[in-house]
Design an enzyme around this catalytic site. Sequence first.
Site, mmCIF file in Angstrom:
data_model
loop_
_atom_site.group_PDB
_atom_site.id
_atom_site.type_symbol
_atom_site.label_atom_id
_atom_site.label_comp_id
_atom_site.label_asym_id
_atom_site.label_seq_id
_atom_site.Cartn_x
_atom_site.Cartn_y
_atom_site.Cartn_z
ATOM 1 C CG ASP A 1 15.878 -2.771 2.043
ATOM 2 O OD1 ASP A 1 14.646 -2.920 1.890
ATOM 3 O OD2 ASP A 1 16.717 -3.351 1.331
ATOM 4 C CB THR B 1 5.006 9.424 -8.554
ATOM 5 O OG1 THR B 1 4.040 8.378 -8.794
ATOM 6 C CG2 THR B 1 4.466 10.374 -7.501
ATOM 7 C CG ASN C 1 5.923 7.355 0.777
ATOM 8 O OD1 ASN C 1 4.940 7.896 0.290
ATOM 9 N ND2 ASN C 1 7.080 7.224 0.100
ATOM 10 C CE1 TYR D 1 0.998 0.048 -5.582
ATOM 11 C CE2 TYR D 1 -1.287 0.323 -6.271
ATOM 12 C CZ TYR D 1 -0.150 0.822 -5.663
ATOM 13 O OH TYR D 1 -0.170 2.087 -5.118
ATOM 14 C CE LYS E 1 0.124 0.432 -1.992
ATOM 15 N NZ LYS E 1 1.079 0.952 -0.994
#
Length: 243
Positions: free
Chosen positions: A61, A201, A88, A166, A170
């Site tokens: 985790d 996905t 990932n 998000y 990144k």
Amino acid sequence: MTTRKVALITGANKGIGFETARQLGQAGVHVLLAARDADKAAKAAATLAAEGLPVEALVLDVTDSASIAAAAAAVTTRFGHLDILVNNAGVMLDDGSRKVSEQSLDIWRNTFDTNLFGVIAVTQAFLPLLAKSPAGRIVNLSSVLGSNTLHSTPGSPIYDYKVPAYNVSKTALNGWTVQLAYELRDSSIKVNAAHPGHVQTDMGGASAPMAIPDGAKTSVQLALLPADGPTGGYFHMGATLPW
């Protein structure tokens, strides 16, 4: 022990991580398929093992320091080194009904806990094992959505796609990639950021233009870079992206 290269992929029980595990296994790499849920990790690893691939499960985790330490200890005992680390695991938690300025601090914090701080924590834990590899490779799963250049360019493909927590996580991940690559510039370890593409996905959605096997290709390419390959870059399918 194994004479194969050893790779660890976080968040690998599904989606791009799972397909990256498959493709690295097909390339002859012994893959540690890591996920925070032991049952999901075991099931995913069993699926690939049934295909004849050298894959095993690992519980990890990325937001839990004890889990990270236990995983690093297990890899140390089992292999004594690590050749490839693919960071990932990632989350997209933004509330699509709210403006950029209205996203809650909890969303920001939880996003960064996984997408940035989790990557840093995992990398710090496994860097000593990567240093024992003759050709260590670190792949950080970023996104074109982390590109400040494209976000500030009217008419770019992502100009209107503002998912702030998000996106900025990144952007920060890209910054971490550059900083770490600089530290390791005189070593055999290469560090790069990968944009997988807009992939079908859970996160990307069923209508995304890229199939999952194609979405894993950039991670696999960067994981298997030759000695003269790049470091400190931001790539999609071999092409360099603007920061």
